[in-house]
Motif scaffolding. Sequence first.
Motif, PDB file in Angstrom:
ATOM      1  N   ALA A  88       0.840  -1.204   0.000  1.00  0.00           N
ATOM      2  CA  ALA A  88       0.000   0.000   0.000  1.00  0.00           C
ATOM      3  C   ALA A  88       0.873   1.251   0.000  1.00  0.00           C
ATOM      4  N   THR A  89       1.926   1.252   0.822  1.00  0.00           N
ATOM      5  CA  THR A  89       2.808   2.417   0.902  1.00  0.00           C
ATOM      6  C   THR A  89       3.532   2.656  -0.411  1.00  0.00           C
ATOM      7  N   SER A  90       3.973   1.561  -1.039  1.00  0.00           N
ATOM      8  CA  SER A  90       4.696   1.705  -2.291  1.00  0.00           C
ATOM      9  C   SER A  90       3.783   2.235  -3.398  1.00  0.00           C
ATOM     10  N   ALA A  91       2.519   1.806  -3.372  1.00  0.00           N
ATOM     11  CA  ALA A  91       1.556   2.345  -4.344  1.00  0.00           C
ATOM     12  C   ALA A  91       1.393   3.852  -4.140  1.00  0.00           C
ATOM     13  N   MET A  92       1.321   4.251  -2.859  1.00  0.00           N
ATOM     14  CA  MET A  92       1.173   5.679  -2.541  1.00  0.00           C
ATOM     15  C   MET A  92       2.406   6.460  -2.993  1.00  0.00           C
ATOM     16  N   ASN A  93       3.586   5.988  -2.599  1.00  0.00           N
ATOM     17  CA  ASN A  93       4.822   6.719  -2.910  1.00  0.00           C
ATOM     18  C   ASN A  93       5.031   6.881  -4.410  1.00  0.00           C
ATOM     19  N   GLY A  94       4.828   5.790  -5.155  1.00  0.00           N
ATOM     20  CA  GLY A  94       5.022   5.837  -6.596  1.00  0.00           C
ATOM     21  C   GLY A  94       4.079   6.840  -7.248  1.00  0.00           C
ATOM     22  N   ALA A  95       2.813   6.787  -6.821  1.00  0.00           N
ATOM     23  CA  ALA A  95       1.807   7.677  -7.417  1.00  0.00           C
ATOM     24  C   ALA A  95       2.114   9.129  -7.084  1.00  0.00           C
ATOM     25  N   ILE A  96       2.506   9.379  -5.845  1.00  0.00           N
ATOM     26  CA  ILE A  96       2.799  10.751  -5.445  1.00  0.00           C
ATOM     27  C   ILE A  96       4.035  11.264  -6.181  1.00  0.00           C
ATOM     28  N   TYR A  97       5.061  10.418  -6.269  1.00  0.00           N
ATOM     29  CA  TYR A  97       6.275  10.858  -6.956  1.00  0.00           C
ATOM     30  C   TYR A  97       5.966  11.240  -8.406  1.00  0.00           C
ATOM     31  N   ASP A  98       5.214  10.374  -9.088  1.00  0.00           N
ATOM     32  CA  ASP A  98       4.911  10.628 -10.495  1.00  0.00           C
ATOM     33  C   ASP A  98       4.023  11.843 -10.698  1.00  0.00           C
ATOM     34  N   SER A  99       3.121  12.086  -9.769  1.00  0.00           N
ATOM     35  CA  SER A  99       2.146  13.162  -9.993  1.00  0.00           C
ATOM     36  C   SER A  99       2.616  14.498  -9.435  1.00  0.00           C
ATOM     37  N   THR A 100       3.650  14.489  -8.605  1.00  0.00           N
ATOM     38  CA  THR A 100       4.133  15.770  -8.057  1.00  0.00           C
ATOM     39  C   THR A 100       5.511  16.121  -8.621  1.00  0.00           C
ATOM     40  N   GLY A 230      -5.696   2.159   3.261  1.00  0.00           N
ATOM     41  CA  GLY A 230      -5.025   1.329   2.276  1.00  0.00           C
ATOM     42  C   GLY A 230      -4.327   0.145   2.930  1.00  0.00           C
ATOM     43  N   VAL A 231      -3.650   0.425   4.027  1.00  0.00           N
ATOM     44  CA  VAL A 231      -2.912  -0.614   4.742  1.00  0.00           C
ATOM     45  C   VAL A 231      -3.869  -1.692   5.259  1.00  0.00           C
ATOM     46  N   GLU A 232      -4.949  -1.265   5.912  1.00  0.00           N
ATOM     47  CA  GLU A 232      -5.902  -2.228   6.481  1.00  0.00           C
ATOM     48  C   GLU A 232      -6.554  -3.066   5.380  1.00  0.00           C
ATOM     49  N   LEU A 233      -6.900  -2.406   4.292  1.00  0.00           N
ATOM     50  CA  LEU A 233      -7.550  -3.105   3.174  1.00  0.00           C
ATOM     51  C   LEU A 233      -6.620  -4.180   2.601  1.00  0.00           C
ATOM     52  N   MET A 234      -5.383  -3.806   2.360  1.00  0.00           N
ATOM     53  CA  MET A 234      -4.401  -4.753   1.819  1.00  0.00           C
ATOM     54  C   MET A 234      -4.202  -5.924   2.779  1.00  0.00           C
ATOM     55  N   ASP A 243     -14.699  -7.899   6.938  1.00  0.00           N
ATOM     56  CA  ASP A 243     -15.852  -7.556   7.775  1.00  0.00           C
ATOM     57  C   ASP A 243     -16.395  -6.227   7.266  1.00  0.00           C
ATOM     58  N   ALA A 244     -17.194  -5.579   8.049  1.00  0.00           N
ATOM     59  CA  ALA A 244     -17.821  -4.326   7.625  1.00  0.00           C
ATOM     60  C   ALA A 244     -16.763  -3.267   7.280  1.00  0.00           C
ATOM     61  N   SER A 245     -15.628  -3.321   7.965  1.00  0.00           N
ATOM     62  CA  SER A 245     -14.614  -2.274   7.741  1.00  0.00           C
ATOM     63  C   SER A 245     -14.036  -2.346   6.322  1.00  0.00           C
ATOM     64  N   THR A 246     -14.043  -3.552   5.723  1.00  0.00           N
ATOM     65  CA  THR A 246     -13.511  -3.685   4.363  1.00  0.00           C
ATOM     66  C   THR A 246     -14.235  -2.741   3.403  1.00  0.00           C
ATOM     67  N   ALA A 247     -15.554  -2.732   3.529  1.00  0.00           N
ATOM     68  CA  ALA A 247     -16.364  -1.862   2.662  1.00  0.00           C
ATOM     69  C   ALA A 247     -16.043  -0.398   2.916  1.00  0.00           C
ATOM     70  N   VAL A 248     -15.808  -0.064   4.195  1.00  0.00           N
ATOM     71  CA  VAL A 248     -15.473   1.331   4.534  1.00  0.00           C
ATOM     72  C   VAL A 248     -14.163   1.733   3.848  1.00  0.00           C
ATOM     73  N   HIS A 249     -13.150   0.849   3.952  1.00  0.00           N
ATOM     74  CA  HIS A 249     -11.846   1.162   3.344  1.00  0.00           C
ATOM     75  C   HIS A 249     -11.971   1.346   1.832  1.00  0.00           C
ATOM     76  N   LEU A 250     -12.697   0.410   1.196  1.00  0.00           N
ATOM     77  CA  LEU A 250     -12.872   0.503  -0.256  1.00  0.00           C
ATOM     78  C   LEU A 250     -13.598   1.780  -0.633  1.00  0.00           C
TER      79      LEU A 250
END
Lengths: 274, 306
Positions: A88-100, A230-234, A243-250
Amino acid sequence: MTTKLIRIRPGVGAWMAANSSGNAGAVIGRGFKVIRNQNWMIIVSGFFEPVFYLLSMGIGLGALIGTVTGPGGHQISYAAYIAPALLATSAMNGAIYDSTWNVFFKLRFAKLYEGMLATSLGPLDVAAGEIFMALFRGFLYAVGFTVVIASMGLTTSWWALAMIPVALLIALGFAAIGMALTSYFTTFQQMDWINIALLPMFMFSATLFPIEAFPEVMQWFIMTLPLWHGVELMRQLSVGHWDASTAVHLTYFVAMSVLGVAFATRRLRTLFLR
Amino acid sequence: MSVIEATQLTKVYSDLRAVDAVSFRVATGESFGLLGPNGAGKSTTMRMIGGTSLRTSGTLLVNGLDPETHGPEVRASLGVVPQTDNLDTELNARDNLIMYGRYFGLPYSYLRPKAEELLQFAQLSEKATEKVDNLSGGMKRRLTIARALVNEPSVLLLDEPTTGLDPQARHILWDRLFRLKEQGVTLIVTTHFMDEAEQLCDRLLVMDHGQIVAEGSPAALIQQYSTREVLELRFGSDRNVALVERLRGYADSIEALPDRLLLYTADGEAVLARVRADGLDPVTSLVRRASLEDVFLRLTGRSLID
């Protein structure tokens, strides 16, 4: 006055005519051409970052820690606990690096977008093409990392395959917001604020230890941050537990992506047309 | 028919009126120049024509369309040569042309032969697979111009096309631009070089501080704002200014520059003879035809190149 009003509130068709020729594919074509020519090394190096974290923290630190309580109360190894969080962190870092940083550099220094925007391309085409390329890179990392952790036996469910599209969803949310924020920046010093925000988010978003380690007030604060979701979902996907939290994360990330794209779209002309 | 119609075109940055209520028209096939010093608002005007800079007020039509609301459609018929080269450094020379054509939505079947044709036009055929960073300044400039032609534009916007080039490279470029003009392409050129403006432009807009200070053909501007000849005298930096009053009666007008005095007159040699006869002995003297540089000096009191 009437013309001013028309310029501020155009219909969707008029907005598209002003900002797109529907040719984001050409920007993507350019991206692949560049990857084919030379950029394989950059892609490979980005793949290794989470792998190194996993090896040092998961295997090294994991030997001291032993097992921890994962989603659904199952006992899992420490490496299995942090591996999805690192994805999850790597997805975040890569996206932020590319977009900023990447967008800022190509805009201000390489003047790549200046050249593109002198053609039939509109700012929407450039933004969509570049976000696609960022997601493509994120896709390669996610596939690679998922294969690594699966072959290390750190996933216990076929649902772990769903981590790949979810990594793209996380990346889309961050990339869209990152691009919108970049429209407010004019100097490299301001760009540093992004890193100042991202590092603590990585440290505190239940990536390396459970959120229960914090006092309750702080837990609530962390739960508002995107990376925690993102972390919890992954983590849930990696063992196939929900559980119910999965839907919240998504829902959180779907909403973040929709709002992020809307935000980036609003800032598009400010970012590219000055 | 007008290719460009600008009415009260204005661009205000937070602390600067870069373009201030400028109105002009450019006819099809015309070579039109924007002449002025750095910061006069020339480049900003060019960017507004391409729709990549949003105007603050006024109206602007390019081929009958507003570039702000129809940017992609307007730019489909434009070729843009920016002030500083923005070639794609991650691609080689040939791919720069092909990819740029792709941005216009043109097919590879058209672009492959077109790229070879343009490389030849730019005299870069042997450099086709060379990385852009390995090209000289003149080659990069020619490639940038070739790139702007990939969509066969009817209007070519050239922002300072020869700044930073050596004289030989400039003449090659002027030759190429002249051929395009002969083919009927409308050229819009910004420059702060008077010789370039005289070479390339049928009609000029002289700009200063975002405003139009004069308009006309190079010859008409010189005739209107200057005398036929100019006598340049150097007495040494200490004496130049001190002698202005004494020389006042010799010429129609005098401009004092830090290094020399310019005496505007119909007959430079005659004035020089009278100056000498008066016992004033300049260190150097030069009689020349008046140029656009003099027009600008007369209009603004400043020279074009600071």
